[in-house]
Write a protein that holds these residues in place. Structure first.
Motif, PDB file in Angstrom:
ATOM      1  N   GLU A 151       0.822  -1.202   0.000  1.00  0.00           N
ATOM      2  CA  GLU A 151       0.000   0.000   0.000  1.00  0.00           C
ATOM      3  C   GLU A 151       0.864   1.263   0.000  1.00  0.00           C
ATOM      4  O   GLU A 151       1.875   1.335   0.689  1.00  0.00           O
ATOM      5  N   ASP A 152       0.413   2.266  -0.747  1.00  0.00           N
ATOM      6  CA  ASP A 152       1.112   3.544  -0.791  1.00  0.00           C
ATOM      7  C   ASP A 152       0.496   4.577   0.139  1.00  0.00           C
ATOM      8  O   ASP A 152       0.948   5.716   0.189  1.00  0.00           O
ATOM      9  N   THR A 153      -0.560   4.203   0.860  1.00  0.00           N
ATOM     10  CA  THR A 153      -1.239   5.160   1.721  1.00  0.00           C
ATOM     11  C   THR A 153      -0.356   5.531   2.908  1.00  0.00           C
ATOM     12  O   THR A 153       0.435   4.729   3.398  1.00  0.00           O
ATOM     13  N   SER A 154      -0.527   6.752   3.391  1.00  0.00           N
ATOM     14  CA  SER A 154       0.245   7.216   4.545  1.00  0.00           C
ATOM     15  C   SER A 154      -0.273   6.603   5.832  1.00  0.00           C
ATOM     16  O   SER A 154       0.452   6.507   6.818  1.00  0.00           O
ATOM     17  N   VAL A 155      -1.559   6.199   5.837  1.00  0.00           N
ATOM     18  CA  VAL A 155      -2.143   5.574   7.028  1.00  0.00           C
ATOM     19  C   VAL A 155      -2.213   4.074   6.793  1.00  0.00           C
ATOM     20  O   VAL A 155      -2.901   3.616   5.890  1.00  0.00           O
ATOM     21  N   GLY A 156      -1.493   3.321   7.580  1.00  0.00           N
ATOM     22  CA  GLY A 156      -1.585   1.868   7.506  1.00  0.00           C
ATOM     23  C   GLY A 156      -0.538   1.193   6.654  1.00  0.00           C
ATOM     24  O   GLY A 156      -0.294   0.004   6.809  1.00  0.00           O
ATOM     25  N   GLY A 157       0.082   1.921   5.713  1.00  0.00           N
ATOM     26  CA  GLY A 157       1.052   1.285   4.842  1.00  0.00           C
ATOM     27  C   GLY A 157       2.397   1.079   5.530  1.00  0.00           C
ATOM     28  O   GLY A 157       2.791   1.844   6.408  1.00  0.00           O
ATOM     29  N   ILE A 158       3.100  -0.003   5.139  1.00  0.00           N
ATOM     30  CA  ILE A 158       4.457  -0.265   5.643  1.00  0.00           C
ATOM     31  C   ILE A 158       5.443   0.239   4.598  1.00  0.00           C
ATOM     32  O   ILE A 158       5.379  -0.161   3.434  1.00  0.00           O
ATOM     33  N   ARG A 159       6.361   1.090   5.004  1.00  0.00           N
ATOM     34  CA  ARG A 159       7.242   1.754   4.059  1.00  0.00           C
ATOM     35  C   ARG A 159       8.711   1.403   4.234  1.00  0.00           C
ATOM     36  O   ARG A 159       9.558   1.887   3.491  1.00  0.00           O
ATOM     37  N   THR A 160       9.044   0.569   5.219  1.00  0.00           N
ATOM     38  CA  THR A 160      10.441   0.179   5.435  1.00  0.00           C
ATOM     39  C   THR A 160      10.554  -1.336   5.577  1.00  0.00           C
ATOM     40  O   THR A 160       9.631  -1.997   6.064  1.00  0.00           O
ATOM     41  N   SER A 161      11.694  -1.852   5.166  1.00  0.00           N
ATOM     42  CA  SER A 161      11.933  -3.284   5.308  1.00  0.00           C
ATOM     43  C   SER A 161      12.143  -3.664   6.766  1.00  0.00           C
ATOM     44  O   SER A 161      11.920  -4.815   7.149  1.00  0.00           O
ATOM     45  N   ALA A 162      12.560  -2.707   7.601  1.00  0.00           N
ATOM     46  CA  ALA A 162      12.766  -3.004   9.018  1.00  0.00           C
ATOM     47  C   ALA A 162      11.479  -3.438   9.682  1.00  0.00           C
ATOM     48  O   ALA A 162      11.456  -4.360  10.514  1.00  0.00           O
ATOM     49  N   ALA A 163      10.365  -2.792   9.325  1.00  0.00           N
ATOM     50  CA  ALA A 163       9.074  -3.161   9.896  1.00  0.00           C
ATOM     51  C   ALA A 163       8.673  -4.571   9.473  1.00  0.00           C
ATOM     52  O   ALA A 163       8.102  -5.341  10.263  1.00  0.00           O
ATOM     53  N   ILE A 164       8.973  -4.939   8.231  1.00  0.00           N
ATOM     54  CA  ILE A 164       8.668  -6.288   7.759  1.00  0.00           C
ATOM     55  C   ILE A 164       9.531  -7.308   8.497  1.00  0.00           C
ATOM     56  O   ILE A 164       9.040  -8.350   8.944  1.00  0.00           O
ATOM     57  N   LEU A 165      10.811  -7.008   8.652  1.00  0.00           N
ATOM     58  CA  LEU A 165      11.727  -7.933   9.314  1.00  0.00           C
ATOM     59  C   LEU A 165      11.304  -8.222  10.742  1.00  0.00           C
ATOM     60  O   LEU A 165      11.435  -9.354  11.227  1.00  0.00           O
ATOM     61  N   GLN A 166      10.786  -7.218  11.439  1.00  0.00           N
ATOM     62  CA  GLN A 166      10.379  -7.400  12.827  1.00  0.00           C
ATOM     63  C   GLN A 166       9.282  -8.452  12.929  1.00  0.00           C
ATOM     64  O   GLN A 166       9.315  -9.324  13.796  1.00  0.00           O
ATOM     65  N   VAL A 167       8.320  -8.391  12.020  1.00  0.00           N
ATOM     66  CA  VAL A 167       7.238  -9.374  12.025  1.00  0.00           C
ATOM     67  C   VAL A 167       7.751 -10.742  11.579  1.00  0.00           C
ATOM     68  O   VAL A 167       7.374 -11.776  12.141  1.00  0.00           O
ATOM     69  N   LEU A 168       8.622 -10.766  10.580  1.00  0.00           N
ATOM     70  CA  LEU A 168       9.164 -12.041  10.113  1.00  0.00           C
ATOM     71  C   LEU A 168       9.901 -12.760  11.237  1.00  0.00           C
ATOM     72  O   LEU A 168       9.790 -13.983  11.393  1.00  0.00           O
ATOM     73  N   ASP A 169      10.668 -12.020  12.019  1.00  0.00           N
ATOM     74  CA  ASP A 169      11.400 -12.626  13.136  1.00  0.00           C
ATOM     75  C   ASP A 169      10.446 -13.271  14.132  1.00  0.00           C
ATOM     76  O   ASP A 169      10.688 -14.373  14.624  1.00  0.00           O
ATOM     77  N   GLN A 170       9.358 -12.584  14.422  1.00  0.00           N
ATOM     78  CA  GLN A 170       8.410 -13.106  15.399  1.00  0.00           C
ATOM     79  C   GLN A 170       7.671 -14.343  14.880  1.00  0.00           C
ATOM     80  O   GLN A 170       7.489 -15.325  15.592  1.00  0.00           O
ATOM     81  N   ILE A 171       7.245 -14.290  13.611  1.00  0.00           N
ATOM     82  CA  ILE A 171       6.553 -15.431  13.023  1.00  0.00           C
ATOM     83  C   ILE A 171       7.488 -16.628  12.928  1.00  0.00           C
ATOM     84  O   ILE A 171       7.116 -17.763  13.235  1.00  0.00           O
TER      85      ILE A 171
END
Length: 507
Positions: free
Chosen positions: A245-265
């Motif tokens: 998503e490109d929206t300013s509300v709710g969209g993930i814009r950095t790989s760091a945020a994705i990595l944090q969830v991947l680590d937990q899963i």
């Protein structure tokens, strides 16, 4: 002067390019967004296999030539970046430096060959379990994060540029970002690859031929993986969609945020989604073909990872179902319970005037409908929203269990009540066993109004039992949102329940 593509007779299995140095063995794919042909080739001088990203076009087309030059420049800049998640760039060739214009080749990026198998072969037999997908994706995500910190763009936004290493990790095997690619495209690519692993569908424009396109909803947003496959964890499904998503509300814009969830899963699924290493898939000899064998020995060896992953998929699903069944029968709401807490109005009386008397409620009013309101288009337990207004406090609507508190993955979640006619409310009484949950009561112009266009008329922290929330002065409205901004719980367990909502009309 013609500016279209010219016929290239060298880009065939067995063809030799780069002033006779590279013999083409097998094509891995085509990124048609930038006319990049992806090949496995043999370096005749160093006697080793390499990955070639071959940029083709008509040398008379100045725009195409400029685009190829820009890609070559970006690849040269990235050559200094080393990471296990990216194949090392060995050389970058441009016309006059190892490339002849008459070949119809405008540029070429040479990288070390990644042993293993193609990503497309891995998902050919179907989607992967959550744990397998996260374990595969983490090294690529870490590479993207490292590159962005170094001010580089990798161009990891096409599935045929990605290969699976012999130890079961995704790797950017064919470097060479498009001229217009930005860091945001890498993040989108990471989300799209996660979506592909979970669903077998590609969610960005310009994907490979023959790969199903991700479905979209009425609003044009990509349908969440968990909606296609219910066994996909909510957190992982959410991060895949929000990365796109490109929206300013709710969209993930950095790989760091994705990595944090991947680590937990990955930590949660470690026991049910372990990818075993596969033997080195080196060739016994050059196979000059663009068609992969149907069921040959080489093909089976390339798909060992897929077979190993799919063998445990059933176990993962059964474990998940067992957890859900136990959770369903054990999550009993608090009955009766704690005291009723009244949250006072936030509005202040005018200076020098006595505070007005508390309003005398005219009585409860029943909404025509109640639905889950979610800015990420992934509503939690949408089918159970009605339980919060069914006059039965023994039935509950509950959020998903979040590994991270809001607003890490989403700014909040709520229940939108719609009334048959505009009403002016004095209070909302919330029955909930989830002590510590923080809510806002908002009025909205429509059921699907953007969050920023709704008006906050009260804020409250819930007690275990009933919490009566007095509302500030507001205009009558047909739509009232109870918006949860903080979930109950802590650590990796963040979840709230709402058993009943009672709306009281102002006098």
């Amino acid at each position: 002067m013609s500016s279209g593509p010219i016929q290239n007779t060298s880009l065939v299995p067995g063809g030799v390019i780069g002033d006779g140095r590279y013999r083409l063995l097998a094509r891995s794919g085509v990124d048609r967004r930038c006319d990049a042909h992806l090949w496995r080739a043999r370096d005749g001088q160093l006697n080793r296999d390499v990955a070639l990203t071959v940029l083709v076009g008509n040398p008379a087309d100045r725009a195409a030539l400029a685009r190829a030059k820009r890609t070559a420049e970006r690849a040269m800049h990235a050559a200094s970046f080393t990471h296990p998640g990216v194949a090392r760039v060995i050389d970058v060739l441009t016309p006059g430096a190892g490339i002849r214009f008459e070949e119809g080749i405008l540029g070429m990026v040479v990288a070390e060959w990644t042993q293993g198998t193609d990503l497309m072969d891995l998902i050919a037999e179907g989607p992967l379990p959550a744990g397998a997908a996260t374990r595969l994706l983490e090294p690529l995500g870490a590479a993207i994060e490292g590159a962005h910190h170094a001010g580089l763009v990798l161009g990891a936004d096409h599935p045929q540029r990605i290969r699976v290493t012999a130890d079961g990790r995704l790797r950017l095997a064919f470097p060479g970002p498009r001229p217009e690619a930005i860091a945001r495209d890498d993040v989108k690519g990471l989300g799209a690859i996660l979506y592909l692993l979970l669903t077998g569908r590609w969610a960005l424009p310009g994907g490979p031929e023959g790969v199903p396109v991700a479905p979209t909803g009425p609003d044009g947003a990509v349908v969440a993986p968990s909606a296609l496959h219910p066994y996909v964890p909510h957190e992982l499904s959410s991060v895949a969609v929000r990365s796109l998503e490109d929206t300013s509300v709710g969209g993930i814009r950095t790989s760091a945020a994705i990595l944090q969830v991947l680590d937990q899963i990955a930590e949660s699924e470690a026991q049910t989604a372990l990818i075993k290493p596969v033997p080195d898939a080196s060739d016994d000899g050059a196979v000059w073909t663009t068609q992969r064998p149907e069921r040959g020995k080489d093909h089976r060896r390339k798909l060992l990872i897929s077979v190993g992953v799919l063998a445990i998929a059933t176990l993962a699903v059964l474990v998940w179902l067992g957890v859900q069944i136990v959770s369903f029968f054990s999550d009993e709401p608090t009955k009766g319970g704690g005291p009723t807490v009244v949250i006072g109005q936030t509005g202040q009386p005018a200076s020098g005037q006595p505070a007005p008397p508390a309003p005398n409620p005219a009585g409860p009013v029943q909404p025509a409908s109640v639905g889950v309101y979610d800015v990420t288009n992934q509503p939690d337990n949408a089918s159970r929203a009605g339980r919060a207004a069914d006059n039965d406090p023994t039935t509950v609507w509950q959020t998903e269990n979040y590994f991270q508190p809001f607003p890490s993955l989403k700014p909040g979640i709520g229940l939108m009540a719609s009334f048959a006619e505009p009403v002016k409310l004095a209070s909302v009484t919330i029955t909930s066993p989830s002590e510590g949950t923080v809510v806002e009561v908002r009025v909205a112009a429509s059921e699907g109004a953007p969050l920023e266009e709704t008006k906050v008329v009260a804020t409250a922290t819930l007690s275990a039992g009933q919490t009566q929330v007095q509302l500030d002065e507001h205009d009558a409205s047909r739509h009232v949102l109870v918006w949860v901004t903080k979930l109950a719980g802590s650590g990796r367990n963040n979840k709230s329940e709402i058993a009943e909502l009672v709306y009281t009309r102002a006098q």
